[in-house]
Design an enzyme around this catalytic site. Structure first.
Site, short mmCIF file in Angstrom:
data_model
loop_
_atom_site.label_atom_id
_atom_site.label_comp_id
_atom_site.label_asym_id
_atom_site.label_seq_id
_atom_site.Cartn_x
_atom_site.Cartn_y
_atom_site.Cartn_z
N ILE A 99 1.01 -0.66 -0.29
CA ILE A 99 -0.29 0.21 0.23
C ILE A 99 0.50 1.23 0.19
O ILE A 99 1.83 1.28 0.57
CB ILE A 99 -0.93 -0.18 1.48
N HIS A 100 0.57 2.45 -0.86
CA HIS A 100 1.74 3.40 -1.30
C HIS A 100 1.33 4.62 -1.22
O HIS A 100 -0.03 4.57 -1.27
CB HIS A 100 2.45 3.07 -2.62
N PRO A 101 1.47 5.37 -0.71
CA PRO A 101 2.86 5.54 0.12
C PRO A 101 2.67 5.16 1.85
O PRO A 101 1.86 5.93 2.36
CB PRO A 101 3.05 6.94 0.38
N GLU A 105 5.04 -0.63 2.92
CA GLU A 105 5.22 -1.53 1.85
C GLU A 105 6.81 -1.77 1.81
O GLU A 105 6.41 -2.42 1.04
CB GLU A 105 4.62 -0.78 0.82
#
Length: 126
Positions: A99-101, A105
């Site tokens: 999952i960014h940002p 991650e």
């Protein structure tokens, strides 16, 4: 453990994994990364968090320990503990889309193997 910089751990430490499994069966991946919330904070800008994954090389790189030093470590480690309990491997972590940002991650992009006597990564490995 809740400290000014949160630390979370589940499973074996490197030392315990080597005692239990043997030195030749343990591999450690690690990285340093700048959490987004630190990047946007004048007091923390340029600081790095750290994380590592300890695996059993002889069991398809089954994850036997994870450690994280950075923001929200207590929250991140909870999900990792479920994954370890379920028998996750390094490949499972690699196959996830991070999952960014987010700081977490980095667990899905970690490639640097920790080598005895080497310095900590100054940035990267994720």
């Amino acid at each position: 453990i809740f400290t000014p910089i949160e630390y979370g751990a589940v499973g074996y430490t490197e030392e315990d994994a080597k005692k239990k499994l043997g030195n030749d069966k343990v591999k450690v991946y690690h990285c340093s990364a700048t959490p987004l919330e630190w990047n946007l904070n004048d007091e923390r800008s340029g600081e790095l968090g750290y994380m590592k994954v300890i695996v059993d090389k002889t069991a398809g790189e089954k994850v036997v320990g994870t450690h994280i030093l950075g923001p929200n470590a207590g929250e991140v480690i909870q999900g990792l503990s479920v994954a370890i309990k379920a028998g996750a491997t390094k490949e499972h972590f690699d196959d996830c889309v991070g999952i960014h940002p987010t700081f977490a991650e980095s667990y899905t992009t970690m490639t640097e193997e920790k080598v005895e006597g080497s310095a900590l990564p100054t940035k990267g490995g994720c």
